[in-house]
Motif scaffolding. Structure first.
Motif, PDB file in Angstrom:
ATOM      1  N   GLY A 379     -19.163 -28.163 -19.447  1.00 24.90           N
ATOM      2  CA  GLY A 379     -19.730 -26.951 -20.036  1.00 24.90           C
ATOM      3  C   GLY A 379     -20.795 -26.350 -19.138  1.00 24.90           C
ATOM      4  N   GLY A 380     -21.624 -27.224 -18.588  1.00 28.84           N
ATOM      5  CA  GLY A 380     -22.684 -26.744 -17.722  1.00 28.84           C
ATOM      6  C   GLY A 380     -22.141 -26.027 -16.500  1.00 28.84           C
ATOM      7  N   LEU A 381     -21.081 -26.586 -15.931  1.00 27.03           N
ATOM      8  CA  LEU A 381     -20.490 -25.959 -14.752  1.00 27.03           C
ATOM      9  C   LEU A 381     -19.887 -24.607 -15.107  1.00 27.03           C
ATOM     10  CD1 LEU A 381     -18.859 -29.067 -13.090  1.00 27.03           C
ATOM     11  CD2 LEU A 381     -20.889 -27.862 -12.381  1.00 27.03           C
ATOM     12  N   VAL A 382     -19.269 -24.550 -16.288  1.00 22.16           N
ATOM     13  CA  VAL A 382     -18.721 -23.265 -16.717  1.00 22.16           C
ATOM     14  C   VAL A 382     -19.835 -22.245 -16.856  1.00 22.16           C
ATOM     15  CG1 VAL A 382     -17.591 -22.037 -18.597  1.00 22.16           C
ATOM     16  CG2 VAL A 382     -16.757 -24.263 -17.890  1.00 22.16           C
ATOM     17  N   SER A 383     -20.955 -22.669 -17.409  1.00 23.21           N
ATOM     18  CA  SER A 383     -22.020 -21.695 -17.638  1.00 23.21           C
ATOM     19  C   SER A 383     -22.628 -21.232 -16.332  1.00 23.21           C
ATOM     20  CB  SER A 383     -23.075 -22.283 -18.563  1.00 23.21           C
ATOM     21  OG  SER A 383     -24.124 -22.823 -17.841  1.00 23.21           O
ATOM     22  N   MET A 384     -22.494 -22.044 -15.281  1.00 20.22           N
ATOM     23  CA  MET A 384     -23.007 -21.613 -13.981  1.00 20.22           C
ATOM     24  C   MET A 384     -22.030 -20.683 -13.288  1.00 20.22           C
ATOM     25  SD  MET A 384     -24.777 -24.693 -12.022  1.00 20.22           S
ATOM     26  CE  MET A 384     -23.529 -25.910 -12.152  1.00 20.22           C
ATOM     27  N   GLY A 385     -20.827 -20.596 -13.852  1.00 24.00           N
ATOM     28  CA  GLY A 385     -19.831 -19.779 -13.182  1.00 24.00           C
ATOM     29  C   GLY A 385     -19.172 -20.517 -12.039  1.00 24.00           C
ATOM     30  N   MET A 386     -19.092 -21.837 -12.160  1.00 31.48           N
ATOM     31  CA  MET A 386     -18.483 -22.623 -11.082  1.00 31.48           C
ATOM     32  C   MET A 386     -17.004 -22.270 -10.944  1.00 31.48           C
ATOM     33  SD  MET A 386     -18.734 -25.012  -8.807  1.00 31.48           S
ATOM     34  CE  MET A 386     -20.443 -25.280  -9.138  1.00 31.48           C
ATOM     35  N   PRO A 387     -16.594 -21.923  -9.741  1.00 34.54           N
ATOM     36  CA  PRO A 387     -15.168 -21.611  -9.569  1.00 34.54           C
ATOM     37  C   PRO A 387     -14.304 -22.806  -9.918  1.00 34.54           C
ATOM     38  CG  PRO A 387     -16.422 -20.915  -7.654  1.00 34.54           C
ATOM     39  CD  PRO A 387     -17.358 -21.698  -8.507  1.00 34.54           C
ATOM     40  N   GLY A 388     -13.108 -22.522 -10.394  1.00 32.35           N
ATOM     41  CA  GLY A 388     -12.243 -23.596 -10.845  1.00 32.35           C
ATOM     42  C   GLY A 388     -12.339 -23.767 -12.342  1.00 32.35           C
ATOM     43  N   LEU A 389     -13.315 -23.141 -12.964  1.00 32.60           N
ATOM     44  CA  LEU A 389     -13.466 -23.199 -14.417  1.00 32.60           C
ATOM     45  C   LEU A 389     -13.489 -21.788 -14.976  1.00 32.60           C
ATOM     46  CD1 LEU A 389     -16.148 -25.992 -14.451  1.00 32.60           C
ATOM     47  CD2 LEU A 389     -13.790 -26.198 -15.166  1.00 32.60           C
TER      48      LEU A 389
ATOM     49  N   PHE C 130     -11.256 -25.300   4.406  1.00 33.64           N
ATOM     50  CA  PHE C 130     -10.605 -25.168   5.716  1.00 33.64           C
ATOM     51  C   PHE C 130      -9.230 -24.558   5.618  1.00 33.64           C
ATOM     52  CE2 PHE C 130     -14.008 -26.896   7.814  1.00 33.64           C
ATOM     53  CZ  PHE C 130     -14.310 -28.209   7.490  1.00 33.64           C
ATOM     54  N   LEU C 131      -8.551 -24.822   4.513  1.00 29.67           N
ATOM     55  CA  LEU C 131      -7.164 -24.380   4.444  1.00 29.67           C
ATOM     56  C   LEU C 131      -6.995 -22.978   3.880  1.00 29.67           C
ATOM     57  CD1 LEU C 131      -5.476 -27.638   3.124  1.00 29.67           C
ATOM     58  CD2 LEU C 131      -5.272 -26.635   5.385  1.00 29.67           C
ATOM     59  N   SER C 132      -8.016 -22.443   3.250  1.00 29.33           N
ATOM     60  CA  SER C 132      -7.744 -21.216   2.485  1.00 29.33           C
ATOM     61  C   SER C 132      -7.611 -19.993   3.366  1.00 29.33           C
ATOM     62  CB  SER C 132      -8.839 -20.987   1.460  1.00 29.33           C
ATOM     63  OG  SER C 132     -10.024 -20.657   2.135  1.00 29.33           O
ATOM     64  N   LEU C 133      -6.716 -19.113   2.941  1.00 27.58           N
ATOM     65  CA  LEU C 133      -6.523 -17.849   3.632  1.00 27.58           C
ATOM     66  C   LEU C 133      -6.887 -16.683   2.732  1.00 27.58           C
ATOM     67  CD1 LEU C 133      -3.158 -18.293   5.527  1.00 27.58           C
ATOM     68  CD2 LEU C 133      -5.464 -18.356   6.433  1.00 27.58           C
ATOM     69  N   ASP C 134      -7.603 -16.993   1.663  1.00 26.34           N
ATOM     70  CA  ASP C 134      -8.003 -15.933   0.743  1.00 26.34           C
ATOM     71  C   ASP C 134      -9.504 -16.108   0.506  1.00 26.34           C
ATOM     72  OD1 ASP C 134      -8.755 -15.098  -2.092  1.00 26.34           O
ATOM     73  OD2 ASP C 134      -6.770 -14.217  -1.933  1.00 26.34           O
ATOM     74  N   LEU C 135     -10.259 -15.039   0.677  1.00 25.50           N
ATOM     75  CA  LEU C 135     -11.716 -15.136   0.602  1.00 25.50           C
ATOM     76  C   LEU C 135     -12.204 -15.708  -0.715  1.00 25.50           C
ATOM     77  CD1 LEU C 135     -13.537 -12.092   2.183  1.00 25.50           C
ATOM     78  CD2 LEU C 135     -13.774 -14.501   2.690  1.00 25.50           C
ATOM     79  N   LEU C 136     -11.541 -15.323  -1.791  1.00 31.93           N
ATOM     80  CA  LEU C 136     -11.997 -15.806  -3.079  1.00 31.93           C
ATOM     81  C   LEU C 136     -11.728 -17.301  -3.216  1.00 31.93           C
ATOM     82  CD1 LEU C 136     -13.394 -14.543  -5.396  1.00 31.93           C
ATOM     83  CD2 LEU C 136     -11.231 -14.309  -6.557  1.00 31.93           C
ATOM     84  N   ILE C 137     -10.556 -17.728  -2.774  1.00 31.84           N
ATOM     85  CA  ILE C 137     -10.234 -19.153  -2.795  1.00 31.84           C
ATOM     86  C   ILE C 137     -11.199 -19.915  -1.899  1.00 31.84           C
ATOM     87  CG2 ILE C 137      -8.458 -20.858  -2.271  1.00 31.84           C
ATOM     88  CD1 ILE C 137      -7.767 -19.280  -4.630  1.00 31.84           C
ATOM     89  N   PHE C 138     -11.523 -19.316  -0.758  1.00 28.31           N
ATOM     90  CA  PHE C 138     -12.514 -19.902   0.144  1.00 28.31           C
ATOM     91  C   PHE C 138     -13.791 -20.177  -0.636  1.00 28.31           C
ATOM     92  CE2 PHE C 138     -14.413 -20.434   4.336  1.00 28.31           C
ATOM     93  CZ  PHE C 138     -15.744 -20.117   4.152  1.00 28.31           C
ATOM     94  N   PHE C 139     -14.249 -19.165  -1.360  1.00 29.41           N
ATOM     95  CA  PHE C 139     -15.487 -19.307  -2.110  1.00 29.41           C
ATOM     96  C   PHE C 139     -15.352 -20.345  -3.200  1.00 29.41           C
ATOM     97  CE2 PHE C 139     -19.564 -18.174  -3.447  1.00 29.41           C
ATOM     98  CZ  PHE C 139     -19.574 -18.182  -4.812  1.00 29.41           C
ATOM     99  N   VAL C 140     -14.206 -20.330  -3.890  1.00 31.08           N
ATOM    100  CA  VAL C 140     -13.997 -21.300  -4.953  1.00 31.08           C
ATOM    101  C   VAL C 140     -14.173 -22.721  -4.438  1.00 31.08           C
ATOM    102  CG1 VAL C 140     -12.259 -22.295  -6.477  1.00 31.08           C
ATOM    103  CG2 VAL C 140     -12.508 -19.840  -6.341  1.00 31.08           C
ATOM    104  N   PHE C 141     -13.483 -23.023  -3.338  1.00 28.85           N
ATOM    105  CA  PHE C 141     -13.575 -24.384  -2.821  1.00 28.85           C
ATOM    106  C   PHE C 141     -14.944 -24.678  -2.216  1.00 28.85           C
ATOM    107  CE2 PHE C 141      -9.712 -26.307  -3.750  1.00 28.85           C
ATOM    108  CZ  PHE C 141      -8.718 -25.352  -3.704  1.00 28.85           C
ATOM    109  N   TRP C 142     -15.559 -23.687  -1.646  1.00 27.44           N
ATOM    110  CA  TRP C 142     -16.911 -23.840  -1.116  1.00 27.44           C
ATOM    111  C   TRP C 142     -17.844 -24.349  -2.213  1.00 27.44           C
ATOM    112  CZ3 TRP C 142     -19.095 -22.670   3.733  1.00 27.44           C
ATOM    113  CH2 TRP C 142     -20.481 -22.532   3.775  1.00 27.44           C
ATOM    114  N   GLU C 143     -17.768 -23.691  -3.369  1.00 37.58           N
ATOM    115  CA  GLU C 143     -18.607 -24.104  -4.489  1.00 37.58           C
ATOM    116  C   GLU C 143     -18.192 -25.448  -5.050  1.00 37.58           C
ATOM    117  OE1 GLU C 143     -21.272 -21.952  -6.163  1.00 37.58           O
ATOM    118  OE2 GLU C 143     -21.128 -21.682  -4.006  1.00 37.58           O
ATOM    119  N   ILE C 144     -16.858 -25.653  -5.114  1.00 36.30           N
ATOM    120  CA  ILE C 144     -16.385 -26.910  -5.694  1.00 36.30           C
ATOM    121  C   ILE C 144     -16.933 -28.092  -4.924  1.00 36.30           C
ATOM    122  CG2 ILE C 144     -14.323 -28.344  -5.989  1.00 36.30           C
ATOM    123  CD1 ILE C 144     -12.846 -26.015  -6.955  1.00 36.30           C
TER     124      ILE C 144
END
Lengths: 490, 478, 506
Positions: A379-389, C130-144
């Motif tokens: 939930g916390g990650l969602v509220s931060m806007g973490m990508p993937g959620l 490293f693998l992404s070719l889409d800026l948004l996906i790049f950002f997603v994995f960067w944060e992950i």
């Protein structure tokens, strides 16, 4: 004749509430099981409606229309579009998880579930209403049970105060909006409350500009817009867990949704005129909410203010009047609904065992309550806007939309993301990690299987939506198309 | 049957019922008396209502008895409601000590009902005055019926004094009306009041005093709280509903039939009175600790809301007032009925007696919930729709400020109604032994309350038929 | 099989996270099972990346093994992955280091399940960037990638971990905020997030799809430039945005530091190479001098700071600042004169340095961890004269330190030489200063070795110090082998890098 599925969804909780009143109060298990059955039934139907909705065709589907009072132009008219279908689904989800979480309520569960279901019926009724009178009717039905639920089963220290404050605030807000709605009724000259007709009414521009603030703000009070948000944190904290879940998860969406349906869709010129102001207020919500959340010492207040902040994002998205912004707002209503339900459920579980919500008195909760910790982290990650959620799927388009209108607002609003991240991380660490305080050692029992089901269900929904936006985005998009049409093209 | 009879069939039947009770009473034994009286009255009243509906529905409005009585929907529909309200009151009365087993009480009730029915259909000044007195005198006695209770005595006396005084003023006003116009028929007087002058204002004022007393408008409301508090509770209920509604019907007939020519003037006067009434009623209710007093002030406030419909001098306005009265009769009867039950069981009308009520009697609590939320104006109860209609009528005619005042007052109202519900549901009795002190209601009593509650919900959710009735009633005035 | 060969990159990417989910359901007390499961799970991506390396056609232009799936069409973002020489090198590094880090963590006994799951999640995050070719996906994995590292430091770190982890998180997030805003702006302005498309559109775009607020294209580009630079500068880290690094590296558990220094820092440099240089050649050129200045500061100050440390781990942490400075120097040189031979050489050096530093830093951190596990102190003053007690360890430590120092014959020399060779003609003053820095690099490395292995033996260690064991040797062995091979015969990797650089930057 088509099966009136929407009416069934709306009235199932109400009928269940009445049935519950006939069960003897001592038969607590029967009461709970009946409640759960009704909730699951409503959920199944709402899932069915959601996935049967034809996104390509768009518009309002599953329509039903009956005469209620034709001489005055009042009708019973229901239907869902791409924006309300996810919200109906959300209500079903929160209903089921709410019942599961409240399994342990021992003080007059019969009345508790009865009132909760009256609330649920009211909420369903608003989401599917296509007649303005009907919308108000069900809107008010959703308000008074809150008073009883909070006053009777809430947190003993503030429940009476919070319940009265909440009820009065919401009542006032709805009445203000009602005045605006009545004005529309008389002005349209057609003397009808049917929203589909009113959408084409083309009210004069001056009229729209005058009445838009009344209607929008009246409903947005329930959405927690600054500076009328004051009822929300106290209400959240004082309410029992399931009621908080409903309150933050669904009821606040009711306000934002009604503001959209009645304010923006019926008075588009007014919306365009006042959009910058709304954006400003929403921005205050977002940033101020985050800052205040940061300094709270009571865990539930943190969540409460964080809700104020996230609802600000919803209204920010609406105020852009752009496709991306509205798309994000629509998804955010769902995503935040699930997330905050999860948060309150988790907090409730901790409080039931530790009997304190003061963050300074908690600690190390992840050892006795691993599932709660995990769910809270999600939930916390969602509220931060973490990508993937799901939070990211919602927040990103909102910011895109805001960029198009005012980059400075986007920049300021994104500050809140960092603030949110910092307080969420701090709260997680202090509550769930570290050492378990001596007083609580050994007193924390683990969660029941039903609680686990609720937590897992809510977490999975947010993860799935985050990984596969296509599970919701096309629906919201088709709904947004509808709105943009009324605003005169994107 | 001849039109004359049809026109007053209900009244005739009521008279027969009254005589019947009088005659049968000595033959009953002590223990059965209460039950027999109560059921006879109730059953008789319901029967009368049914017969009237089936047989003597009005078709086109016409006056009978030499212009004394106007046989139209307005009068008829309200008559039926008065009779039904009396029936319910009779049921409630059964459980009150010193009241329930006295035949006189029931006879007085019926007498008052006859008076109200005549008030509703009166179209002549003399008839009107007679009807008003026929209503009031029995009610004075009923209010002071409990000889051993000081407060009841005080209530009766106060009611008598106030009533007599305002009656006199009213009569004086009527005499001036006669003097100016030369006739006593309401429909004939109208022609003489087309322009405004100090004399007209004077006459208006005099009439208003009398009528305002009846409907407890500020500043002629002073009697209400004390009288309601002191009277036996079912009587208070009857006073606050049927008697007030009867007063309203007279107001409607009077102002719309007799004074349409100076509508612009009296609209404003009534608007101001309505504002004062609502505001004073609501704000004073806030401070009350005795539930009957609170309900008294709340009733005063509701009179204000209903008056808004009259101010909006239009078809919708009158319809909305009529609708409001119908909803209000049901609601207030239920509220007072519940209060009577609790009062009986706990011998107290202090709000403290309501702590923990829900645990002592869940059903009664539910009835109170329905009644009080309806009073507050929440859906799906009748009070909500009634308020919406009244405010709509005001807005339609441009009285936006009045509607706003009404809305603000509603909000204040929500507060004190919810407080009572809070006591009922949340607070605990002293010692917290609610299970030891359940409040049991007799079958008929709970049936009556349930029927009233269902009625409130029906009016709130399926308001079509009721609106049609009110509409028809309104049509007769224009 | 067909499915696999068409979806190689997605396999590499998602396999770790799927294994993490499977590990979730293993009983938490079966620590051995969990450890081995995690290790085997991390070896699969290694195998696949080796396979990729062999199949990779270094002479072909553009991206290979490309896969593209619709993801968030409403905002024009798709799930697109692909490799070229640059990213493949980084992928290889990641997949080599992760199993080694997991193997290194076999000694952890506290909540092993959570630890391993986080690690695998982290691997997916890094690979995704490293693998992404889409800026948004790049950002997603960067944060992950941020979240697992935060928890790894916070839960399994040493004494000051709360402060360090929060600082790490907030610093990096603040940087990513700018990144987010810039990406949003690009998405809004160009209507797509797809990198190959953006590369095509960027130079020729004179009108934008949706110009926010009517500002000019140049302004959009400049704002995005600075946002990108700051975000990546924090990650690399570029002096003076480096202050998060010493704390994070020191407080993290051993495996965490290995990955942090080994891979995560490279994410920043990768960002420079993949996004900043291609998108902003003029701005980069304009600011090349400033960048070189900062690089040299990093080299020199990093070295000085390292020299002054009493904590062994902190010493190694600052050495990362020092070594990444060389990477940055190479990038700065390339920025100054893109397309020339010197620039190409410098870039080659930079990218190779990224790979090399990954190996040697991971090794160094591991070795520090080995000693710490036995002595429970990282204080250099308390250690000393340990060579006779642990000769094998000593040997390995010396070997790895020499690689870090840049001894000819080992990998460090090759990359540093190339950077200096390439940068010298372009930025003579800065390069000279950097060489002075090199001198100090030698100083601190030797000081480190001296303090630990040589000098008087501290009595208390006698009898309490066990030799480095088989498992630990197994962790170091691949690293040492690669260090040696690259040092002696770098062609196998330099070739790939070189061709990629030429294709990307000329």
């Amino acid at each position: 004749m088509q099966f009136p599925i929407l009416s069934v969804i709306v009235f199932t909780p109400l009928i269940a509430a009445l049935l519950l009143l006939f069960i003897k109060p001592e038969r607590k298990t029967e009461i709970r099981v009946t409640a759960l059955a009704a909730a699951v039934f409503a959920l199944i139907l709402s899932i069915w409606v959601y996935f049967s909705y034809d996104k390509v065709a768009g518009g309002y589907q599953f329509k039903e229309m009956y005469n209620w009072m034709p001489t005055l132009g009042i009708g019973y008219h229901v239907g869902v579009d791409g924006l309300s279908a996810p919200l109906v689904l959300l209500t079903g989800i929160v209903m089921v998880t709410g019942v599961l979480i409240s399994w342990g309520i021992d003080d007059r569960p019969r009345e508790f579930f009865s009132f909760l279901f009256i609330l649920a019926s009211g909420v369903f009724g608003v989401f599917v209403a296509l007649d303005l009178f009907q919308l108000f009717f069900f809107y008010e039905i959703a308000v008074f049970p809150m008073f009883l639920l909070i006053a009777i089963w809430g947190w003993i220290k503030t429940r009476e105060y919070a319940a009265m404050k909440l009820t009065l605030y919401l009542f006032i807000g709805s009445v203000v909006a009602l005045v605006g709605a009545l004005a529309m009724y008389w002005q349209s000259g057609i003397h009808t409350f049917d929203m589909l007709v009113l959408q084409q009414a083309n009210f004069p521009v001056e009229f729209q500009r005058l009445w838009f603030p009344f209607v929008f703000l009246g409903f947005a009070v329930l959405g927690g817009i600054f500076p009328f948000h004051n009822w929300s944190p106290d209400g959240h904290v004082a309410a029992p867990t399931a009621v908080s879940m409903f309150h933050a998860g669904v009821l606040m969406k009711l306000g934002a949704f009604a503001a959209l349906r009645v304010g923006i869709m019926l008075l588009p010129e007014g919306a365009k005129y006042w959009a910058p102001w709304i954006m400003g207020l929403a921005l205050v919500n977002v940033v101020y909410g985050a800052f205040i959340a940061m300094v709270q010492t009571d865990l539930k207040y943190v969540i409460g203010f964080s809700s104020v902040s996230h609802m600000g994002l919803v209204m920010l998205g609406f105020s852009t009047l752009k496709p991306e912004g509205m798309l994000g707002a629509g998804v955010q209503m769902f995503s935040h609904g699930v997330m905050t339900a999860l948060f309150f459920a988790a907090v409730g579980m901790v409080y039931d065992r530790a009997h304190t919500r003061e963050i300074s008195k908690l600690g190390g909760m992840s050892k006795p309550l691993p599932w709660v910790a995990l769910a809270f982290i999600v939930g916390g990650l969602v509220s931060m806007g973490m990508p993937g959620l799901s939070g990211f799927v919602a927040e990103f388009p909102i910011f895109m939309g805001v960029w198009k209108v005012n980059p400075w607002v986007a920049i300021i609003a994104s500050i809140s993301i960092v603030i949110t991240a910092s307080y969420i991380m701090l709260v997680i660490r202090r509550t769930f990690f570290g050492e378990v305080p001596v007083e609580l050692e050994g007193h924390i029992s683990s969660v029941s299987p039903l609680d686990k089901v609720a937590l897992i269900l809510l977490s999975l929904i947010m993860i799935s939506l985050g990984l596969f936006p296509s599970l919701m985005v096309p629906w919201v998009q088709s709904g947004v198309q509808n709105v943009l049409h009324l605003l005169g093209g994107a | 049957m001849s039109g004359n009879i049809m026109a007053v069939l209900p009244e005739i039947l009521l008279l027969i019922l009254g005589i019947l009770i009088l005659v049968l009473d000595p033959f009953w034994k002590e223990d059965n008396r209460r039950i027999n009286l109560g059921w006879l009255t109730t059953g008789g009243l319901v029967l009368i209502a049914l017969i009237s509906i089936l047989v003597s529905r009005p078709v086109t409005p016409q006056t009978y008895f030499g212009g004394m009585v106007r046989y139209d929907w307005l009068g008829f529909s309200f008559k039926i409601f008065f009779i039904l309200a009396a029936a319910v009151t009779a049921l409630f009365m059964m459980d009150i000590e010193h009241l329930g087993q006295r035949a006189e009480a029931y006879i007085l009730l019926i007498a008052a009902t006859i008076g109200m029915s005549l008030m509703a259909s009166a179209s002549d000044l003399v008839m009107l005055y007679l009807a008003i007195e026929t209503t009031s005198v029995p009610l004075y006695v009923l209010a002071g019926f409990l000889k051993d209770d000081d407060r009841s005595n005080e209530a009766g006396f106060k009611y008598l004094l106030f009533g007599a005084l305002t009656s006199t003023v009213l009569l004086y006003g009527f005499s001036l009306l006669y003097g100016i116009s030369g006739q006593t028929n309401l429909y004939g007087i109208a022609a003489n009041f087309t322009s405004f002058s100090p004399l007209v204002l004077g006459v208006l004022f005099l009439v208003l005093v009398g009528l305002a007393f009846k409907v407890s408008l500020v500043p002629f409301h002073f009697w209400a709280p004390d009288v309601y508090e002191g009277s036996p509770t079912p009587v208070a209920g009857f006073l606050s509903t049927a008697s007030k509604a009867a007063g309203f019907v007279v107001v409607l007939r009077f102002f719309i039939v007799v004074f349409p020519g100076i509508a612009a003037n009296w609209e404003l006067i009534l608007a101001i009175l309505a504002t004062l009434t609502m505001t004073l009623g609501n704000f004073l209710a806030l401070a009350q600790k005795n539930i009957k007093r609170m309900l008294a002030y709340s009733s005063i406030a509701h009179a204000g809301y209903a008056m808004i419909g009259v101010v909006a001098y239009s078809k919708l306005g009158v319809t909305s007032t009529a609708f409001y009265l119908i909803a209000y009769i049901l609601t207030n009867l239920a509220a007072f009925g519940a209060v009577a039950a609790v009062g009986n069981a706990t011998k107290s009308d202090d709000m403290k007696a309501y702590y923990g009520l829900q645990r002592r009697s869940p059903g009664l609590a539910l009835i109170m919930l329905v009644a009080f939320l309806s009073l507050a104006g929440m859906p799906p109860f009748g009070g909500f729709v009634a308020k919406v209609f009244v405010f709509s009528a005001a807005i339609e005619k441009g009285w936006v400020w009045l509607a706003v005042v009404g809305i603000i007052n509603s909000i204040v109202g929500v507060y004190y109604y919810l407080i009572v519900l809070k006591y009922v549901y949340l607070y605990r009795m002293e010692g917290e032994e609610e299970e030891m002190h359940p409040i049991n209601l007799s079958r008929p009593y709970s049936m009556a309350l349930t029927i009233l509650s269902i009625g409130i919900i029906l009016i709130g959710a399926f308001f079509g038929p009721w609106f049609a009735i009110a509409n028809n009633a309104a049509l007769n005035l224009f | 099989m067909e499915f696999l060969s068409n979806h190689l990159l997605t396999t590499i990417l998602l396999f770790p996270v799927l294994s993490a989910v499977i590990i979730l359901f293993l009983p938490k007390d079966e620590m051995k099972v969990i450890r081995w499961a995690a290790l085997i799970a991390s070896l699969i991506p290694l195998g696949v990346s080796i396979f990729l390396w062999l199949r990779f056609d270094s002479s072909a232009a553009g991206y290979q093994f490309v896969e593209s799936y619709p993801w968030y069409e409403a905002i024009h973002s798709s799930f697109a992955v692909g490799v070229d020489g640059l990213s493949l090198t980084m992928v290889l590094l990641t997949t080599i280091l992760t199993p080694l880090a997991i193997l290194a963590s076999f000694g952890i006994t506290d909540r092993v399940k959570g630890f391993m799951m986080l690690f695998l999640l982290l691997e997916t995050g890094m690979l995704g960037v490293f693998l992404s070719l889409d800026l948004l996906i790049f950002f997603v994995f960067w944060e992950i990638g941020l979240v697992p590292m935060y928890f790894l430091i916070n839960q399994w770190g040493s004494a000051n971990r709360n402060y360090a982890s929060l600082k790490f998180m907030i610093y990096t997030m603040a940087g990513s905020l700018g990144l987010l805003l810039a990406i949003q702006m690009i998405g809004v302005s160009f209507g797509t997030y797809n990198l190959p498309e953006l590369f095509k559109l960027w130079p020729v775009a004179t009108t934008l799809k949706n110009i926010p607020l009517g500002i000019s294209i140049e302004t959009v580009k400049t704002i995005a430039f600075w946002a990108f630079v700051i975000a990546f500068a924090i990650k690399v880290p570029v002096w003076p945005f480096h202050t998060w690094l010493p704390d994070a590296h020191t407080e993290a558990p051993t495996a965490g530091s290995m990955i942090l220094a080994g891979v995560l820092l490279k994410l920043g440099a990768y960002g420079f190479l993949r996004l900043v240089l291609p998108f902003y050649p003029e701005q980069a050129k304009h600011f090349a001098g400033a960048l070189a200045f900062l690089a040299v500061m990093a080299i020199i100050f990093g070295a000085f700071a390292s020299y002054g440390q009493k904590d062994f781990k902190r010493l190694v942490a600052y050495s990362s600042v020092n070594h990444m400075g060389f990477v940055l120097l190479g990038i700065a040189a390339a920025a100054k004169a893109m397309g020339t031979m010197d620039a190409t050489i410098a870039l080659n050096g930079a990218i190779l340095q990224m790979f090399n530093h990954g190996l040697s830093a991971a090794g160094m951190f591991f070795l520090v961890g080995v000693i710490y596990e036995r002595t429970h102190t990282r204080n250099l003053d308390e250690l000393g004269g340990l060579f006779p007690l642990v000769p094998v360890y000593g040997g390995i430590l010396i070997f790895t330190s020499m690689a870090s120092l840049g001894l000819p014959g080992l990998n460090g020399f090759i990359s540093e030489f190339l950077v200096v060779r390439g940068a010298f003609p372009l930025l003579p003053v800065y390069t000279s200063l950097a060489m002075i820095g090199l001198l100090f690099t030698g100083a601190y490395i030797l000081k480190g070795i001296k303090k630990v292995l040589h000098g008087p033996l501290n009595e208390k260690w006698i009898g309490h110090l066990t030799e480095i064991n088989t498992r630990e040797i197994l962790v170091m062995a691949p690293l040492m082998t690669l260090i040696l091979i690259i040092g002696v015969w770098p062609a196998w990797i330099l070739d790939v890098i070189n061709k990629a650089v030429i294709m990307l930057f000329s």
